[in-house]
Each structure stands twice: as C-alpha cells, then as structure tokens.
Design an enzyme around this catalytic site. Structure first.
Site, PDB file in Angstrom:
ATOM      1  N   CYS A  11      33.862 -41.383  37.767  1.00 51.80           N
ATOM      2  CA  CYS A  11      33.394 -41.250  39.149  1.00 51.80           C
ATOM      3  C   CYS A  11      34.424 -40.474  39.945  1.00 51.80           C
ATOM      4  O   CYS A  11      35.471 -40.072  39.424  1.00 51.80           O
ATOM      5  CB  CYS A  11      33.142 -42.622  39.780  1.00 51.80           C
ATOM      6  SG  CYS A  11      34.620 -43.643  39.870  1.00 51.80           S
TER       7      CYS A  11
ATOM      8  N   ASP B  79       7.509 -27.531   4.868  1.00 48.75           N
ATOM      9  CA  ASP B  79       8.084 -27.408   3.531  1.00 48.75           C
ATOM     10  C   ASP B  79       8.360 -28.829   3.040  1.00 48.75           C
ATOM     11  O   ASP B  79       8.376 -29.770   3.837  1.00 48.75           O
ATOM     12  CB  ASP B  79       9.375 -26.597   3.615  1.00 48.75           C
ATOM     13  CG  ASP B  79      10.026 -26.417   2.260  1.00 48.75           C
ATOM     14  OD1 ASP B  79       9.292 -26.296   1.271  1.00 48.75           O
ATOM     15  OD2 ASP B  79      11.269 -26.408   2.207  1.00 48.75           O
TER      16      ASP B  79
END
Length: 797
Positions: free
Chosen positions: A103, A509
């Site tokens: 902060c 695939d």
C-alpha cells in the site's frame, strides 16, 4: 501488561499467523507478538527511527521479514553496476523491483528509511509498480548496504528489466502528471474568473472590471493550451503532415480555436470569451488519457513480474568442485549451476540430482510445486523448493524459456489489431465529417443569430470529439490482454482475440495436447540380433535433437552416439546415420517396411530391429475442457498422426465424433480447409512442434506452451501452462471482449447521435460540451476495465 487482543493471533508486523511460541517485543510500553525475529527487528527499527506512523497509515500488513539477512554482496559487482546503473550528480542511480510493497504506507516507509541511510542522495518508491529508485554515493556507502536496509524491512530487491526504458517511462509519466496538474489548477482558476461573468445576469459589472478578469483568464489559460495541451497540438501537426485526420486534429483545432477567438475578443472587447471551455477541454482530455494509460500499465504488469524472476547472480560449480558466484552473463551452456532452497534458477538446464521440487507458477501458472527427476528440464525463473539442486545449463540469455515468454508478452502488448486500425479509419472519416458539419452549422447560425454562430460551432466541435470512439477498441484490448496474461494465455498475433471470439470449430492434436507431453516407454521388443539396450541407445540418439514429445521417453537412456545427416520426415519419423549405418525411427511403414500398428519402430527402412510400445496418459482436465467447449456451442474434432486404434480409443473416452488417425500435417490442413469451405471458423490447438502448417492455416491457433512451443511463431496464442481448461476460458474472454467492444462502439455512436443535434441547435455550451465528451470517454474506459474485474472473479481451473 496484556497483549492487545486484536492482534494476538497474528504477527504485529506482517499479519501472518503466530507460531506456538511467538516473539514478543515491547513497543510504546506494550508487548506485541511477532511471527519471527526478522519481523520483530523490523518493527523495533521502525519505532526507533520514529517512523511508527507506518503502522497507523498502512491499509495492509507488511511483508514478512527473513530472520537471516540475505547475502546482497552480489549487487556490488562491477559488471552488474555497469549494466544497471546510470551516473547522476554525486553518485549513481539504480531502479530495483520489490514484491513487498502492499500500500501507499509501504512507499512512505521506504522513502523515509532510505533518506535516513548514510550515503543515499535521493530515493523514490512507487507502491503501484513496486519500483524503487535509489541514488547513492559509492564513495560513502555500498549498494548492498542500502539494499540491506530495504531487505531488513521486508522489501527484497530484484533487478528491473531494461532500466533505460523504465527511466523513460517514469519521466514520461511524470511529465503527463505535471501537465495534468497545471491544467487542473488553471482550469479551476479559469472557471472561477469566468463564473463572475456568467453570474452577472443584470450586466452590472463594469467594462474595465470585465476586461481585467478576461486578461487574467488569458494569462492563466495560456500554459494550459500550450504546455498541458502540447501533446495534442504535436499529434495534430504530425497527423496533418501525414494527411491523417485523427482525434488530435479535432482536439487541437477546437482548443486553439477557442483560445485564439477568446484572445481576439479580449483584445477587442468582444461580447464573449471561451477560455473556460479550452482549459476544461484540455484538463478532461488529459485525465481520460491518463486513465487509458493506467489501464495499459495494469495490463502490461506481466513484464515486471517476469523481470522479478531473474536472479542477480548465479552460483557456478568449477571443475575442482569449488563454487563461485558469477553474473548471469558469465554462464555458458554446459556449466553446472547450483541453486539453493528458495532461490530462482538462473538459466534453463537439466537436473543432475535424482529428484528436486520446483515452483513453476510464474511460467506455467501451476499452483503446486512440480517434482523433477534426473534429466528433466528446469527453467530459468522457477524456484527451488525443499532441497538444493544442481543442473547442467542448456539455455542462457535470450534462449531461456523465461526470455521467450517475456518477448511474447512484449509482442502481445505492441500488437495493433485490425479492429483498432478500423476504429482509426472510422475516426478519421468522422473527424472530416464533423469539421464539415461545424462549418455548415456556423454558416447556418450566421443567417439566424450571428452573435452565437461561433459559440455553437465550437460546442459542436468539442462535444463531438471522437475520444470515446478512439478508446473503444484499445481500452478493451488492453484490459483483455492483461486478463489473459494473468491466466497464462498470451495473444502473440494481431487480431487473435477477435478471431477467437468467432470460432465455431476446434481441431485438436492428440500427442502433447490432449495427452501429456511426455509419453512413457512401456516395452521394448528387439529383433534380428539387436540388443534392447542398444536399440534404446540408437533411438535416444536419433530423438535427442528432434524436439518431439516422444524424445522424453528415451531421456534416461545412454545417448552418447553421434548422429549424422539427421532428417525429420513430417508425419513419418526420423532418419539419420550412426557409426556409418543408416537408421530410421518412426512409423512401421517408414522405419521397417511393415504394416502400421500404431507403435514406434527402429529399422533401416526395410528391416525391423526394434519396436517400442509407448504409453501416454490423458491430461487430467481434457474431459472437462471438451465439456466446457461444447457448452460454449463449439464443435470439436480430433486429428492425430497416431494409429487408428489409439485415436479411436481417445475419441471414445472424450466423446469426439469426428476423429481422424494417421493425419500428416498436410492432412490436418486439408481438414481445416474443408471446414472453412463450409463457412466454419476454425481454431487449431496443437503442441506447435510439427503442426506449423495447420497452425498457420487455421483461422486462429493455440499452441501448448511446453518446450519448443514457446519458440515457434506459427500460433496466434500460446498457453504458457499445460492446462487445457484455459482454452475455453480464452474463448469466453474473447467473446466478452467482442461484446464490450460492441457496447463501447454503441455508446460512442449513441452519444454522438444525441449530443451533435443538441449542440447544433445551440442547446449545449462549450463548457458542458467538454464535460460531456470527457464523461463519454470515461464510460468507455470503465466499461473496458470490467474485463479485468470479471477475470479476477473467475475461479482458476
């Protein structure tokens, strides 16, 4: 004296849960509990330094402090200082990163703690970016001593990437903030001075007083237009030189028109001035521009996160067994690096120890540590856990997976999608239309009410500024890119998100995509006098440099055989010469001249010498992924180069109706073209190793980000983590992005459809027009930021 009950269950400094025997230290006459001696020492120092306001001001607990002091001597190395510092008056300057600032109070504490450190000339911490700028005098103190002060408070330093570019970004941001501050103060003063004239309903103000106010307003407004508004003027000039009517042309034109018309009216004593509109216009536009830049910075925070993963130095093992600390640039392929517990891996390598645990959350998003065994790849930027590790370096510098990932992130940020280009073209046409409309409105009002003609035309120009239109696409794409990056999905080609949102079919695939990338060698059968160990050695040598997932099955085999003329035959296998003999490894028809049975064969093209039975497991989230894709209304196809039996078994388990076996790359591409011919939009999901043609031929392609997939450039998006559930997550986010872009366009168009007629009818003053334009831009930006908020609300798969 009793302990404060509000903090009795958590550490007073870092907020962590207290151990059974916490550490107590008396602060301000009251004993406070701490989780460790490191946090207690930090809190005691903060109190002794008279910085106790930190605990009152902070909104989040501090970072936990290591009880043992970190060894920061590497920061004093000449090579590191030469590469990452710049000379300043009286010393040197460096910018470091830290992940401990929670902060604004943390930044306040860091600033004041460094100011009190002997030898520090200047310091500045940014709680948002986690960057700390330090200027110090090397003659009075070492950098390691300064950083030791930071580490003692819980702010561990890391090298910042590209310090020159970061310094330029910081300088640019400061200049933008200064421009905004000047514009804000001047706009308030301009409005106050203009208000006196607006409130003089009975025209009681004397002409000299009115003119004095106007001259004051002219002086206050001038720096707003020519300093704060300079980026728009410069952008307009550059646009006109390129014969491009962009947003800056309208902004600069409206501002200069209002300013100079007001200046002329001030000199001549005209009835109206519009300084307030010019000042407000610049201020509100700067505010909207800064909001957009903030959204982009949040979206690009991934680069800094990757930069934190780079260690400062590496520990290299010499031939005699001794260890030495060296800069990363001194590492070479083949060196043996030693990684301590909790430290970052300096370069890509192969594990030499029997087993070790590594945390790969940064690169793959995997939340749990991954167990690696001897011979397994270990990547730069991952962290060693529980036991130290030794590895042989295989990739350094830009060849590491971390560097490749960083380049992909930067490429994703730098892309300019077709949607954004379309918005620019629409904006240019719109600007031209608005200029013509303003001229027509001016001429019309000259016939009806000449004294209001200029004011109405100016209001039309201001209210129609296409800021919202220009922000509609970039703001949404920036927010979406940030949300994707946090989930480990990187769009590396322009327009990938837009195409992904329109997908109707997905072609998967199998090997390395629906199945785990590393198959296991289950059985070996040798023929014609071939020894099983010899067959495995030959196969390991051929696969060593192939980059195919099957190579992992032979990773533990002896492979010190030299291979000549190695050739990869797409969809068939490998061919090469070992000790003068030609060998083939791959499908039975290719390697041994036999009928295909779905296994891997070793032969010379006509005779079989060995057959390898591979076992590959389905990815844990494959079934959930396909269910999620079907829930999104997508059709799933399977195209694999494996045999029919393995493909049919996989299709049955996953419920895939369209499953095709023995598909060469050209066959997969033909399937994609077949679907596209039926009007479908096709996405291809592959491992990126031998699927380059179909990845490039699909409308949009996603490559699994394991191993070589990061290095290939055929895909539009790369999944940095081996989690298939990120595919439906990416599609869902792409669809939301497209919806929000449409909402932004609808808002921008709707706003202009309402505002333009009102302005043309003289119902909107220039000041209100500026406010309406800014609010429209703010709505678009906040709407785009919903993408980031929603992505945080989603549960990680």
């Amino acid at each position: 004296m009793p302990v404060d009950q509000r903090v009795v269950h958590s550490c007073y400094h870092c907020g962590a849960r207290l151990p059974p025997s916490p550490v107590f230290v008396a602060l301000d006459g009251r004993p406070q509990p701490f989780c460790c001696h490191g946090c207690a020492t930090a809190a005691q120092w903060i109190r002794d330094a008279d910085l106790g306001d930190y605990y009152r001001l902070r909104s989040d607990p501090g970072a936990r402090v290591d009880a043992e002091a970190a060894d920061l001597g590497a920061w004093d190395g000449k090579e590191l200082l030469a590469e990452h510092t710049v000379p300043v008056d009286g010393g040197c300057e460096i910018t470091v990163l830290t992940d401990g600032m929670r902060c604004a109070a943390c930044a306040w504490l860091v600033d004041r703690a460094l100011e009190r450190t002997p030898g520090v000339l200047d310091a500045g911490a940014n709680a948002v970016t986690g960057r700390i700028r330090i200027a110090w005098d090397p003659a009075r103190t070492r950098l390691s001593a300064v950083l030791g002060q930071l580490s003692m408070l819980g702010y561990r330093p890391y090298l910042a990437g590209d310090p020159a570019a970061e310094r330029q970004r910081v300088a640019d941001r400061r200049q933008w903030l200064l421009r905004l501050g000047v514009a804000g103060l001047a706009a308030m003063q301009t409005m106050m001075l203009s208000e006196a004239s607006y409130l003089d309903f009975g025209h009681h103000m004397s002409v000299p007083t009115r003119d004095l106010f106007r001259w004051f307003t002219l002086l206050v407004c001038t720096p707003v237009v020519f300093y704060s508004g300079w980026p728009f003027i410069e952008g307009a000039w550059n646009g006109l030189k390129r014969r491009h009517l962009g947003m800056d042309v309208l902004v600069a034109g409206s501002t200069l028109l209002a300013y100079f018309a007001s200046a002329v009216a001030t000199v001549r004593g005209g009835p109206h001035v519009w300084f307030d509109a010019a000042a407000m216009f610049v201020f509100l536009l700067l505010l909207a521009r800064l909001l957009e830049q903030r959204a982009r910075r949040i979206a690009s925070a991934q680069v800094d996160t990757l930069a934190r993963a780079r260690p400062v130095l590496a520990v290299r093992e010499r031939a005699d067994g001794a260890r030495e600390s060296v800069p990363l640039s001194a590492l070479r392929v083949g060196d043996i690096a030693c990684v301590a517990v909790g430290e970052a891996v300096p370069a890509d390598g192969e594990l030499l120890d029997p087993q070790a645990l590594f945390e790969e959350a940064l690169l793959t998003g995997e939340s749990h540590p991954v167990t690696k065994r001897s011979g397994d790849p270990v990547y730069a930027g991952t962290h060693c856990r529980e036991t130290p590790a030794r590895l042989r370096i295989t990739g350094i510098g830009t060849a590491t997976r971390l560097s490749q990932l960083t380049r992909l992130v930067e490429q994703a940020q730098a892309q300019r999608p077709p949607l954004a280009q379309l918005a620019d073209r629409i904006g240019a046409v719109f600007v031209g239309g608005v200029l013509l409309a303003a001229l027509a409105v001016y001429q019309g009002w000259r016939l009806v009410e000449p004294e209001r003609a200029f004011e109405v035309a100016l209001s039309l120009l201001v209210v129609s500024c296409p800021c919202a239109l220009s922000l509609a696409v970039p703001a949404a794409l920036a927010a979406a890119s940030g949300a994707l990056a946090r989930r480990g999905i990187l769009p590396v080609r322009a327009g990938a998100l837009d195409r992904l949102a329109r997908v109707t079919d997905l072609v998967f695939d199998k090997t390395g995509t629906l199945t785990r990338v590393h198959p296991v060698l289950e059985a070996v059968e040798a023929f014609d006098g071939m020894d099983e160990a010899r067959a495995c050695a030959l196969a390991a040598a051929l696969e060593r440099d192939s980059g195919h997932p099957i190579a992992a099955a032979f990773a533990g085999e002896e492979e010190h055989l030299a291979v000549e003329s190695l050739q990869l035959v797409a969809g068939q296998g490998l061919a090469g010469r070992i000790e003068g003999v030609d060998w083939r490894l791959g499908l039975a028809p290719f390697a041994a001249g036999r009928a295909d049975d779905g296994q891997v064969w070793l032969g010379d093209g006509t005779r079989a010498f060995a057959r390898f039975t591979m076992r590959e497991g389905l990815r844990a989230d494959a079934a959930d992924t396909l269910r999620a894709l079907r829930a999104l209304g997508l059709t799933v196809h399977l195209a694999s180069g494996d045999g029919a039996a393995a493909v049919e078994r996989m299709a049955a388990i996953l419920g895939i109706d369209d499953a095709r076996a023995r598909q060469r790359p050209e066959d997969k591409l033909a399937l994609v073209h077949e679907l596209q011919a039926r009007g479908r939009t096709v996405a291809m999901v592959g491992d990126g190793l031998n699927d380059a043609p179909v990845l490039a031929g699909a409308d949009v392609s996603l490559a699994m980000g394991e191993g070589a997939a990061l290095a290939q450039r055929a895909a539009d998006l790369v999944l940095t983590a081996p989690e298939l559930m990120r595919v439906p997550a990416a599609i869902a986010l792409a669809r939301r992005t497209r919806r929000i872009i449409r909402e932004n366009f609808a808002w921008a168009v709707g706003y202009n459809l309402i505002a333009l007629p009102l302005a043309a009818m003289g119902r909107v003053t220039p000041g209100w027009a500026a406010l309406g334009m800014a609010l429209s831009s703010l709505v678009v930006t906040l709407n785009a930021l919903r993408l980031m908020r929603r992505s945080r609300e989603e549960h990680r798969p």
